[in-house]
Write a protein that holds these residues in place. Structure first.
Motif, short mmCIF file in Angstrom:
data_model
loop_
_atom_site.label_atom_id
_atom_site.label_comp_id
_atom_site.label_asym_id
_atom_site.label_seq_id
_atom_site.Cartn_x
_atom_site.Cartn_y
_atom_site.Cartn_z
N ARG A 198 49.53 31.12 34.31
CA ARG A 198 49.20 31.44 35.71
C ARG A 198 50.10 32.57 36.17
O ARG A 198 51.32 32.46 36.12
N GLU A 199 49.48 33.64 36.66
CA GLU A 199 50.29 34.76 37.11
C GLU A 199 50.95 34.46 38.45
O GLU A 199 52.05 34.92 38.74
N ASP A 200 50.25 33.64 39.28
CA ASP A 200 50.72 33.44 40.65
C ASP A 200 51.95 32.53 40.76
O ASP A 200 52.64 32.52 41.77
N ASP A 224 59.99 35.81 35.95
CA ASP A 224 60.07 36.59 37.19
C ASP A 224 61.49 36.58 37.73
O ASP A 224 61.95 37.55 38.33
N ALA A 235 53.45 41.61 33.07
CA ALA A 235 52.57 40.47 33.36
C ALA A 235 52.01 39.90 32.06
O ALA A 235 51.88 38.67 31.91
N LYS A 236 51.74 40.77 31.10
CA LYS A 236 51.23 40.29 29.81
C LYS A 236 52.31 39.52 29.05
O LYS A 236 52.03 38.52 28.39
N LYS A 252 54.60 37.81 30.43
CA LYS A 252 54.71 36.51 31.10
C LYS A 252 53.62 35.56 30.58
O LYS A 252 53.91 34.40 30.23
N ALA A 253 52.40 36.06 30.50
CA ALA A 253 51.30 35.22 30.03
C ALA A 253 51.56 34.75 28.60
O ALA A 253 51.34 33.57 28.27
#
Ligand SMILES: Nc1ncnc2c1ncn2[C@@H]1O[C@H](COP(=O)(O)OP(=O)(O)O[C@H]2O[C@H](CO)[C@@H](O)[C@H](O)[C@H]2O)[C@@H](O)[C@H]1O
Ligand SMILES: OC[C@H]1O[C@H](O[C@H]2[C@H](O)[C@@H](O)[C@@H](O[C@H]3[C@H](O)[C@@H](O)[C@@H](O)O[C@@H]3CO)O[C@@H]2CO)[C@H](O)[C@@H](O)[C@@H]1O
Length: 640
Positions: A444-446, A523, A429-430, A432-433
């Motif tokens: 945005r994580e979502d 993702d 997740a990091k 990705k950010a």
């Protein structure tokens, strides 16, 4: 189109005028004890002569060896050294090379049958049942030079085979184009240069060498490999002299095992040549037409590895005399374009085709997945070679590529800002950010972040992405593309980015670190390839917990299992493989994936973990290659 049958081989010359083979010169055999670091190589060289060679072709040294039991490593023969250390230059005027010039003096050759009590037992040390001398010939190998997946495979499979106990050499050009020069910094001039008579002249090439990761990396140097641009072309298209450049590579690769004393030893005549794609495809033709008829390389075999049938090395028929091959061998390379592909009514469509030459003369043929090995025998996938490949089905196999997990490993990857593993996914997740930040996209994580990485080529289905973008951009997603190639698609990527600033990024160029960060930070990885012999990006994606959405073709179909929430535990799939290849079907697969990402988090995590837990290493593939090599050595080599 002419029927490109194996029968072309009947055009081989007779070996009647075979010259006398020069006896090995005992004065050149080193009686001194080898350095300890050489012991493993010697051991490998000895063992490599113990494969099940076909009886009539066994060298005198092999005839003295005990009977060979496959899988059993017999002790080394007690005979005096008999392997000739000579190159073609030593073999008489019939062979065409003008001779080997050696700059250094007092070189010694330690021949493979010399005894030494310190020789280690390969059977105990290495996984391979039978160890061999293997010579890869390729137009590219990472990290020295890479334009795509061929470079990845030729940069990693040789290392995997060496780790299994084989003695492995890779022969490729020494490209100096400004950007890649530093990659060759640790490769040194061997003191060997040869003159190759082809293309109406005599062309001197020299050999450079680096020993790394237990592999002998051999670089063929010639001015035609020193120019700006990519490996095979520049902004004006493919280089006009590519046929010449790769003809030199093939001649040089045939000489390298005979003349280069690497770590004190030549490789000799008992090798498995692994020739990759069209760039290396003259090697089996040269073995059959210019070496074996004169008693050289009768104990060697060749395996053609087809990474991509789209590139065959086709040039006009009137270039045949340039290749320096005997006229009688024209049929092996002969290629006739179908009428619809000819330019005008008087055009006879006559051409020479390097890849076809190897399909005819190689002892074994491997495609880089099983699915593709079937596809190449069909009219749809065979790119004109389907009939010929069908006629060689008995020696045709598919082996799915592995990946270099030292290079592609989310727990250690030097290109990533954060690391993660199947047991702790928080670093993903990091990543990705960080990627969103780097690209200037909203962090945005979502929102599902979809990626594409690849050569901008018809093969990769970029036109489908282009058609789907207006629809996709209506959804709450982000999309990043990294690629270079076709200038039309490069321009489209730039203009799409300016139309959809909040959602789309088009990175035009070739950047390995960026490709790693995209693979980790996305993702979903999209691969709508029209055809895909294997595909590596979907394997990298799974290794990094990124879910592949692919067209079910070739190696993509072999490696990506479509998600099935009702599947048996552990077998619910690793991504989505859609078919047929239409914009609608691709959009359907992407929407299914993005809604699973948003609404079914546990299922998504399951997909990630199953992909990350798959064994993508080279071990399995390397073992399968060994099996192919063994079969090749059981059979007679290709002769006229
Ligand atoms: N712009 C860019 N920047 C950085 N890296 C980039 C890049 N464009 C591509 N790459 C890299 O190049 C490689 C592409 O490998 P693929 O196997 O997916 O396709 P390719 O068609 O080149 O290879 C062919 O050979 C391989 C090997 O056998 C087969 O898997 C495949 O199906 C066949 O078409 C990957 O490592 C990818 O990351
Ligand atoms: O690793 C990526 C691919 O690299 C190789 O493909 C290259 C091909 O072998 C080259 O000849 C060249 O292809 C050009 C082609 O010859 C020409 O007729 C024209 O169509 O333009 C092509 C692009 O310049 O470049 C290819 C790489 O782009 C290898 O053979 C493939 O297996 C790999 O997929």
């Amino acid at each position: 189109m002419a029927t490109p049958g194996v029968g072309a081989a009947c055009l081989a010359p007779s070996a009647a005028a075979a010259p006398r083979r020069r006896a090995a010169d005992p004065a050149r055999a080193c009686s001194a004890r080898p350095r300890l670091s050489l012991v493993r190589r010697r051991c490998v060289a000895e063992l490599s002569r113990e494969g099940p060679a076909s009886p009539p072709l066994r060298s005198p040294a092999q005839q003295l060896a005990p009977p060979v039991v496959p899988g059993f490593l017999a002790p080394a023969p007690q005979a005096p050294p008999t392997l000739p250390d000579a190159g073609v230059g030593d073999l008489g005027p019939e062979l065409m090379l003008e001779g080997i010039v050696e700059d250094s003096v007092d070189r010694t050759v330690i021949v493979a049958s010399e005894q030494d009590s310190e020789i280690i037992d390969a059977k105990e040390q290495f996984p391979a049942k039978v160890t061999r001398s293997i010579v890869f010939v390729t137009g590219e190998a990472a990290p020295y030079a890479k334009s795509g997946g061929l470079g990845d495979v030729c940069g990693s499979l040789p290392i995997a085979l060496a780790a299994r106990g084989h003695r492995v050499m890779v022969v490729m050009p020494r490209y100096l184009n400004g950007s890649s020069d530093k990659n060759y910094a640790k490769a040194f001039y061997t003191g060997k240069h040869i003159k190759i008579p082809c293309f109406g002249g005599s062309h001197e090439v020299t050999f450079f060498h680096e020993y790394r990761d237990s592999v002998d990396w051999v670089f063929v140097d010639h001015p035609s490999y020193h120019r700006p641009g990519s490996l095979y072309g520049d902004n004006f298209g493919a280089f006009g002299d590519n046929q010449f450049r790769y003809t030199l590579l093939c001649y040089a690769a045939c000489e390298a095992p005979l003349i280069l004393e690497l770590g004190g030893y030549i490789y000799g005549q008992n090798c498995m040549f692994v020739v990759n794609d069209w760039h290396a495809s003259l090697v089996p033709v040269l073995l059959a037409s210019k070496y074996r008829p004169y008693g050289v390389y009768r104990d060697s075999r060749s395996t053609l590895v087809i990474h991509n049938l789209a590139h065959q090395g086709v040039e006009p028929a009137n270039t045949y005399p340039d290749l320096g091959l005997p006229p009688e061998w024209y049929g092996a390379l002969e290629w006739v374009f179908p009428e619809w592909a000819r330019r005008h009514a008087l055009d006879k469509g006559e051409a020479v085709n390097f890849l076809k030459g190897a399909v005819v003369t190689a002892d074994r043929i491997v495609t880089v997945s099983q699915g593709y090995s079937w596809e190449v025998t069909t009219a749809e996938g065979g790119q004109g070679l389907n009939e010929l490949l069908s006629s060689r089905k008995s020696v045709l196999n598919g082996i799915v590529n592995g990946i270099d997990i030292n290079d592609w490993n989310p727990t250690t990857d030097k290109c990533l800002p954060y690391h993660y593993s199947v047991d702790d996914l928080s670093g993903k997740a990091k990543c990705k950010a960080e990627l969103q930040k780097e690209l200037g996209l909203p962090v945005r994580e979502d929102v599902p972040l979809i990626g594409f990485i690849g050569r901008l080529d018809y093969q990769k289905g970029i036109d489908l992405i282009k058609m789907a973008i207006p629809d996709l951009m209506r959804e709450d997603i982000q999309f990043v593309m990294l690629g270079s190639g076709d200038p039309i698609f490069e321009g489209w990527m730039r203009s799409t980015e300016s139309s959809y600033k909040e959602k789309f990024r088009g990175w035009v160029g070739f950047s390995v670190p960026v490709s790693h960060r995209i693979t980790a930070g996305c993702d979903i990885l999209l691969m709508p390839s029209r055809f895909e012999p294997c595909g590596l990006n979907q394997l990298y994606a799974m290794q990094y917990g990124t879910i592949p959405v692919v067209h079910a073709t070739g190696g993509l179909r072999d490696t990506v299992e479509t998600f099935n929430p009702f599947g048996k535990k552990g077998e619910e799939g690793t991504g989505w493989a859609f078919s047929p290849l239409t914009v609608d079907k691709m959009l359907w697969a992407l929407r299914t994936a993005t809604s699973t990402y948003r609404e079914h988090k546990p299922s998504w995590e399951g997909l990630m973990k199953r992909g990350m837990s798959k064994d993508h290493t080279w071990d399995h593939a390397a073992e399968q290659y060994e099996q192919i090599f063994e079969w090749a050595f059981v059979d007679q080599p290709y002769v006229m």
